[in-house]
Design an enzyme around this catalytic site. Sequence first.
Site, mmCIF file in Angstrom:
data_model
loop_
_atom_site.group_PDB
_atom_site.id
_atom_site.type_symbol
_atom_site.label_atom_id
_atom_site.label_comp_id
_atom_site.label_asym_id
_atom_site.label_seq_id
_atom_site.Cartn_x
_atom_site.Cartn_y
_atom_site.Cartn_z
ATOM 1 N N GLU A 127 0.849 -0.960 -0.045
ATOM 2 C CA GLU A 127 0.005 -0.040 0.009
ATOM 3 C C GLU A 127 0.953 1.192 0.115
ATOM 4 O O GLU A 127 2.073 1.278 0.668
ATOM 5 C CB GLU A 127 -0.773 -0.097 1.181
ATOM 6 C CG GLU A 127 -1.903 1.002 1.440
ATOM 7 C CD GLU A 127 -2.599 1.040 2.620
ATOM 8 O OE1 GLU A 127 -3.963 1.375 2.674
ATOM 9 O OE2 GLU A 127 -2.127 0.368 3.645
ATOM 10 N N CYS B 206 -5.145 -3.810 2.986
ATOM 11 C CA CYS B 206 -5.019 -3.264 4.575
ATOM 12 C C CYS B 206 -6.153 -3.597 5.381
ATOM 13 O O CYS B 206 -6.731 -4.551 5.668
ATOM 14 C CB CYS B 206 -4.446 -1.836 4.460
ATOM 15 S SG CYS B 206 -3.459 -1.680 6.063
ATOM 16 N N LYS C 118 -9.794 1.789 -1.737
ATOM 17 C CA LYS C 118 -10.250 1.319 -0.128
ATOM 18 C C LYS C 118 -11.626 1.688 -0.016
ATOM 19 O O LYS C 118 -11.880 2.713 0.176
ATOM 20 C CB LYS C 118 -9.082 1.542 0.471
ATOM 21 C CG LYS C 118 -9.012 1.057 1.934
ATOM 22 C CD LYS C 118 -7.563 1.482 2.664
ATOM 23 C CE LYS C 118 -7.613 0.931 3.875
ATOM 24 N NZ LYS C 118 -6.145 1.574 4.563
#
Length: 267
Positions: free
Chosen positions: A45, A153, A115
């Site tokens: 990321e 994540c 995300k």
Amino acid sequence: MNAAAPLVAVCQFAPDASPERNRERIAVLVAAAAERGADVVVLPEYANYFTPEMDDALARNAERLDGRFVETMRALAAEHDLVVVAGMVEKADAGRVHNTVVAVSDAGVQATYRKQHLYDAFGQRESDWIEPGELGDAAVFEACGLRFGLMTCYDLRFPEVARTLVDAGADALIVPAEWVRGPLKEHHWNTLLTARAIENTAYVIAADHPAPIGVGFSQVIDPQGVVVAGVSAGEGMAMASLDPGLIARTRETNPSLRLRRYRVVPR
């Protein structure tokens, strides 16, 4: 590329506040992975720009999908005949940014994931600077005869994200991350990665930042929850072959995807 058993590489490195330096480092890592036969290279990321403190510098250093960072990935993919997957800071509206994962081949962007679950936890507020991605079609792409799904994540803590990718046919889940260190965070990281592999009978391919900011432990986990390759806390690279036959055998022996009685629906 090897269609029979694609070889994936997870590259654990520490991006910093220099986009140029990050691109140079990525070029070295991709070349090293290609030299070892990689078909898919996964980077962490925030691979194009990162600082531990989130502020308005994120927007100043964010890029469009047709910018320098993605073009560099495309050139590397073409040079080495592979797919590169990385997290990046992407420009959004009104001075905000998206925390985006892109999969890039020689033909350009193959899949994009923004995300969805922002890291407003453990004393941090990612949502102060980042615009969440819209719910919609699963971010998947095909390479070497397998289908790969993208997430990132903090999404790892929400099993619905992984399940929507598997419902879209994913054989392997790719998780670029900057999993911040803290009490029990290594335990959470390893446990959640393994859980996502077991419950979805899919490979999980995770690339994190190294210590001291990230926990490290980038790894490839097979559909039975076995770590088949990994890195410890420092910088490094791990590689593993993905066996389509193992996916099929695991899903035949453990048909949990067929037997489940609930669907994932957005809120």
